[in-house]
Design a protein around this motif. Structure first.
Motif, mmCIF file in Angstrom:
data_model
loop_
_atom_site.group_PDB
_atom_site.id
_atom_site.type_symbol
_atom_site.label_atom_id
_atom_site.label_comp_id
_atom_site.label_asym_id
_atom_site.label_seq_id
_atom_site.Cartn_x
_atom_site.Cartn_y
_atom_site.Cartn_z
ATOM 1 N N ARG A 62 0.757 -1.023 -0.104
ATOM 2 C CA ARG A 62 -0.212 0.050 0.055
ATOM 3 C C ARG A 62 0.871 1.253 -0.013
ATOM 4 O O ARG A 62 0.596 2.397 -0.376
ATOM 5 C CB ARG A 62 -0.991 0.058 1.175
ATOM 6 C CG ARG A 62 -2.048 -0.945 1.000
ATOM 7 C CD ARG A 62 -2.970 -1.128 2.290
ATOM 8 N NE ARG A 62 -4.336 -1.619 1.877
ATOM 9 C CZ ARG A 62 -4.453 -3.023 1.822
ATOM 10 N NH1 ARG A 62 -3.472 -3.867 2.120
ATOM 11 N NH2 ARG A 62 -5.577 -3.513 1.316
ATOM 12 N N SER A 65 1.869 1.715 -3.623
ATOM 13 C CA SER A 65 0.573 2.252 -4.207
ATOM 14 C C SER A 65 0.615 3.734 -3.905
ATOM 15 O O SER A 65 0.084 4.568 -5.035
ATOM 16 C CB SER A 65 -0.711 1.426 -3.900
ATOM 17 O OG SER A 65 -1.747 2.190 -4.400
ATOM 18 N N LEU A 174 -6.912 -9.496 -11.017
ATOM 19 C CA LEU A 174 -7.508 -8.318 -10.429
ATOM 20 C C LEU A 174 -7.350 -8.526 -8.724
ATOM 21 O O LEU A 174 -7.162 -7.685 -7.995
ATOM 22 C CB LEU A 174 -8.593 -7.858 -10.998
ATOM 23 C CG LEU A 174 -8.636 -7.086 -12.388
ATOM 24 C CD1 LEU A 174 -10.099 -6.837 -12.832
ATOM 25 C CD2 LEU A 174 -7.715 -6.153 -12.230
ATOM 26 N N LEU A 178 -6.042 -6.142 -5.941
ATOM 27 C CA LEU A 178 -7.215 -5.550 -5.051
ATOM 28 C C LEU A 178 -6.575 -5.875 -3.416
ATOM 29 O O LEU A 178 -6.487 -4.894 -2.805
ATOM 30 C CB LEU A 178 -8.417 -5.696 -5.247
ATOM 31 C CG LEU A 178 -8.961 -5.091 -6.334
ATOM 32 C CD1 LEU A 178 -10.636 -5.627 -6.563
ATOM 33 C CD2 LEU A 178 -9.131 -3.708 -6.123
ATOM 34 N N GLY A 182 -5.231 -2.544 -2.522
ATOM 35 C CA GLY A 182 -6.107 -1.617 -2.128
ATOM 36 C C GLY A 182 -7.036 -0.923 -3.572
ATOM 37 O O GLY A 182 -6.812 -1.559 -4.482
ATOM 38 N N PHE A 183 -8.016 -0.099 -3.064
ATOM 39 C CA PHE A 183 -8.798 0.187 -4.355
ATOM 40 C C PHE A 183 -8.436 1.649 -4.519
ATOM 41 O O PHE A 183 -8.139 2.529 -3.855
ATOM 42 C CB PHE A 183 -10.520 0.089 -3.834
ATOM 43 C CG PHE A 183 -11.192 0.466 -4.819
ATOM 44 C CD1 PHE A 183 -11.517 -0.533 -5.627
ATOM 45 C CD2 PHE A 183 -11.666 1.821 -5.036
ATOM 46 C CE1 PHE A 183 -12.551 -0.345 -6.555
ATOM 47 C CE2 PHE A 183 -12.529 2.088 -5.890
ATOM 48 C CZ PHE A 183 -13.454 1.073 -6.829
ATOM 49 N N GLY A 184 -8.303 1.824 -5.895
ATOM 50 C CA GLY A 184 -8.269 3.114 -6.511
ATOM 51 C C GLY A 184 -7.342 3.326 -7.786
ATOM 52 O O GLY A 184 -7.155 2.220 -8.289
ATOM 53 N N VAL A 187 -4.307 1.273 -8.502
ATOM 54 C CA VAL A 187 -4.159 -0.190 -8.574
ATOM 55 C C VAL A 187 -4.574 -0.362 -10.009
ATOM 56 O O VAL A 187 -4.174 -1.430 -10.636
ATOM 57 C CB VAL A 187 -5.451 -0.711 -7.659
ATOM 58 C CG1 VAL A 187 -5.550 -2.228 -7.740
ATOM 59 C CG2 VAL A 187 -5.370 -0.457 -6.438
ATOM 60 N N ILE A 263 -11.546 -1.331 -11.024
ATOM 61 C CA ILE A 263 -10.820 -1.469 -9.673
ATOM 62 C C ILE A 263 -10.443 0.045 -9.521
ATOM 63 O O ILE A 263 -9.983 0.275 -8.253
ATOM 64 C CB ILE A 263 -9.692 -2.259 -9.653
ATOM 65 C CG1 ILE A 263 -8.747 -2.154 -10.620
ATOM 66 C CG2 ILE A 263 -10.337 -3.763 -9.478
ATOM 67 C CD1 ILE A 263 -7.438 -3.126 -10.621
ATOM 68 N N GLY A 264 -10.265 1.127 -10.361
ATOM 69 C CA GLY A 264 -9.696 2.364 -10.298
ATOM 70 C C GLY A 264 -10.904 3.341 -9.739
ATOM 71 O O GLY A 264 -10.469 4.137 -8.958
ATOM 72 N N GLY A 265 -12.182 2.993 -10.210
ATOM 73 C CA GLY A 265 -13.173 3.979 -9.846
ATOM 74 C C GLY A 265 -13.129 5.313 -10.087
ATOM 75 O O GLY A 265 -13.594 6.386 -9.567
ATOM 76 N N TRP A 271 -14.403 3.750 -17.642
ATOM 77 C CA TRP A 271 -15.525 3.844 -16.579
ATOM 78 C C TRP A 271 -16.911 4.203 -17.415
ATOM 79 O O TRP A 271 -18.089 3.622 -17.126
ATOM 80 C CB TRP A 271 -15.393 4.705 -15.275
ATOM 81 C CG TRP A 271 -16.578 4.672 -14.222
ATOM 82 C CD1 TRP A 271 -17.415 5.712 -14.284
ATOM 83 C CD2 TRP A 271 -16.748 3.845 -13.323
ATOM 84 N NE1 TRP A 271 -18.418 5.339 -13.055
ATOM 85 C CE2 TRP A 271 -17.811 4.242 -12.674
ATOM 86 C CE3 TRP A 271 -16.262 2.488 -13.246
ATOM 87 C CZ2 TRP A 271 -18.460 3.284 -11.738
ATOM 88 C CZ3 TRP A 271 -16.794 1.809 -12.407
ATOM 89 C CH2 TRP A 271 -18.188 2.083 -11.659
#
Length: 690
Positions: A62, A65, A174, A178, A182-184, A187, A263-265, A271
């Protein structure tokens, strides 16, 4: 008795034994269906290992990241700060500098589309991901490629790793990404790097290995040290091949844009495609998908043109400003357009009133198609499903019924089918075409019982024998180990479902693609028409390819089949055209001297000589079809692709990664077999196999 005759008898014995097992399945159940008690508990072991890794090293991952978020945010902010007109100008000038006016015009209108359609902000977010992931992937790939070139041990270790990374579906890894990072947005960046760096590794090794010996000798005679020899001799000489790897890495990074958005959001173009697809908004998803296709095509053309350029030797007499004139011109153009953007606000931020968004027209068109041709659509779907797909999957014995075919498959008809199949195989074998007779026998057994109903023991034995025929003991051993993993991991039934759908898609895609490729090779007009279609299909996000088929044919296996074919047909077209257009000139001249007609030239000269290259197209068609299987699982298919989604949705690392590895095993076995056949065919034709 000759070797071919013995092999044919062995095939006949295997086919006969398979039928005997099916007829006596009550007494040979363990050889037909793999016993559950033999399955190893791999899933909990893998989950425990991942949990330990996350608990032990999660903080470090993390932190990494978080560190990567700094350059990515900086690039994203820079792209948003630059006026759209400046970015458009710089990309157009870069295209002109490497390839000329044609590519510059294409690049200009491609970038302008993103502005006019109203997706500039989202496009720049996606470009930021690619702008960071590609240099990092290239750096990692070049370093590992150089290591593999200098160390045979490293090369042996990296080759299967590269195969695994390129054949395991991106969705399969994936979940571990993750869990670790983590998420973002970062990632998604990491996922893109992992997926995109293998082509640079392969091309770096290939380029460094192909540097001519006389070039190396000249460097040594000039007194170059080991470091100087590498950086000033080997790398410049291999640069064209390395740049081809950069080109492929760039395209791989673009192909991850939508998956990264999951997974990036972030509000990127991936998206946008994903969200509109979930709402079944055909027009909106297509317009957004075209953005990714255009971005990929522009970058592909520019990097490919840069790789194809002949390196120009520096002239010691030219002034420095002339040597860097293109860079100076680019800076001057950028500054000039930036100043204009301050005077004319529309050049800085495109007015919303000027945007064109024709999504409703596309939605109306697809709705009209569905309504007007509903009967034809249902007929095509019914015929394909009941007369092609189900017989391969379940067998004629389970498919033919009054409901599906209009009559019952009686015992007399079944006996007649068996006699006809044996007679046809026997007649073909009597003419000396034993391999074709074996193929007929296998197809007859498979269509009668269905691929998913055949005994695991028989399929394992036949796959091993085929591998031994094509590639020898090493390939046969690899096939046994790979298929053995599918059995011991408990995913054999799902693997056969994947092979069934993928097999039909590959056969149809190759037949259709080869036919189109032949036409494209024979007629330049067809080639010009087909090329942009191929580019669009290959660069269009895989999710978007699903949308029109889902809208027209609804959810089901037939829809998945069409989506897989749409993606997998491209390499069959391209390799067929390439192989036919590059038949040795002396062979053509000799055939012309003998008075061959155009049709005779095609069937008796060009196709036999182009067949090895066309088989490489079959190889890539298989790889593309397997890559699409995971996406096709979204529309209702079962198999390994569905297992990957189950693992991702439930957070079950073991299920997802085992299914992903299973798909990679199938892809690698098919890859090795087609490569072995191609190599053998090239040797038979006396072609260069280096």
């Amino acid at each position: 008795m000759s070797r071919d005759a013995r092999v044919t008898l062995l095939w006949a014995a295997l086919l006969g034994g398979t039928v005997a097992l099916l007829l006596a399945s009550g007494g040979a159940g363990r050889l037909v269906v793999f016993p559950e008690e033999w399955v190893l508990p791999l899933t909990p072991i893998l989950n425990d290992a991942m949990n330990w890794t996350v608990n032990t090293f999660g903080a470090g991952f993390r932190a990494f990241s978080t560190a990567l978020d700094v350059p990515m945010s900086a690039v994203r902010d820079l792209l948003h700060w630059l006026p759209w007109s400046v970015t458009l100008t710089l990309v157009t000038f870069a295209a002109f500098a490497v390839s000329g006016l044609g590519l510059a015009v294409f690049s200009f209108f491609a970038i302008l589309y993103m502005v006019v359609i109203g997706y500039w902000y989202e496009s720049m977010n996606s470009l930021a991901l690619v702008a960071i992931s590609v240099p990092l992937a290239v750096g990692i790939g070049f370093g590992l490629g150089a290591l593999a070139f200098f160390s045979e041990r490293a090369d042996r270790a990296l080759r299967p790793l590269m195969d695994l990374l390129q054949t395991v579906p991106a969705f399969a890894y994936l979940l571990p990404i993750l869990l670790l990072f983590g998420f973002g947005p970062v990632v998604g960046l990491i996922a893109s790097i992992l997926f995109a760096f293998p082509p640079t590794v392969r091309n770096t090794v290939l380029g460094l290995a192909r540097v001519p010996d006389e070039v190396i000798e000249a460097g040594l005679m000039s007194g170059a040290t080991g470091t100087q020899l590498f950086w000033r001799v080997r790398v410049p000489s291999a640069m064209r091949q390395i740049l081809l790897g950069v080109n492929q890495t760039t395209m791989a990074a673009f192909s991850m844009v939508i998956i990264a958005s999951i997974i990036g959001g972030t509000a990127d173009i991936g998206w946008e495609v994903l969200s509109t697809m979930r709402k079944a908004q055909f027009g909106e998803s297509v317009l957004a998908g075209i953005v990714i296709a255009l971005m990929a095509m522009v970058m592909d053309r520019i990097t490919h043109a840069a790789a194809d350029r002949e390196p120009r030797a520096p002239d010691a007499n030219e002034p420095p400003w002339w040597r860097y004139r293109m860079w100076i011109a680019a800076v001057a153009l950028g500054l000039g357009v930036a100043l204009l953007a301050r005077v004319f606000p529309a050049l800085h931020e495109y007015p919303e009133a000027w945007e064109i968004y024709p999504a409703h027209y596309l939605n109306s068109a697809i709705e009209w198609l569905i309504v007007e041709y509903a009967a034809a659509i249902n007929t095509i779907k019914t015929i394909a499903f009941f007369f092609v797909m189900l017989p391969v999957k379940m067998g004629l014995v389970k498919t033919i019924s009054p409901f599906s075919w209009g009559f019952a498959f009686t015992e007399t008809m079944q006996l007649g089918y068996a006699v006809a199949a044996l007679a046809l195989a026997g007649i073909v074998a009597a003419t000396g075409r034993r391999q074709l007779a074996v193929v007929i026998g296998f197809i007859a057994v498979m269509l009668f019982y269905g691929l998913t109903s055949l005994p695991w023991s028989g399929l394992l034995a036949m796959a091993t024998l085929l591998a031994w025929q094509l590639g020898g003991r090493k390939l046969a051993l690899g096939t046994v180990l790979g298929l053995g993993f599918l059995l011991l991991a408990g995913v054999w039934p799902q693997a056969m479902l994947s092979v069934y759908l993928c097999g039909i898609a590959v056969i149809l895609s190759f037949v259709i693609g080869a036919a189109i490729g032949v036409l494209a090779a024979e007629y330049d007009g067809v080639s010009k028409l087909v090329r942009p279609i191929n580019d669009t299909l290959q660069t269009m996000p895989l999710f978007v390819i699903l949308i029109p088929f889902v809208m027209v044919f609804k959810i089901g296996e037939f829809t998945a089949l069409l989506a897989v074919m749409a993606y997998a047909v491209v390499p069959a077209i391209r390799y067929s055209e390439h192989g036919l257009r590059n038949v040795p000139a002396q062979a053509i001249e000799a055939a012309e001297a003998m008075g061959c007609t155009r049709l005779q030239m095609l069937w008796r000269v060009k196709l036999p000589l182009a067949l090895p290259v066309m088989m490489l197209g079959l190889n890539q068609t298989i790889m593309y079809a397997i890559a699409m299987l995971v996406i096709a699982a979204l529309v209702g298919t079962n198999g390994l692709g569905q297992q990957v989604y189950i693992g991702l949705g439930d957070g079950d690392f073991g299920i997802g990664i085992i299914a992903g590895i299973g798909m990679a095993i199938i892809a690698m076995i098919a890859d090795r077999m087609t490569q072995a056949w191609t190599l053998r065919r090239q040797r038979e034709l006396g072609l260069d196999t280096d």
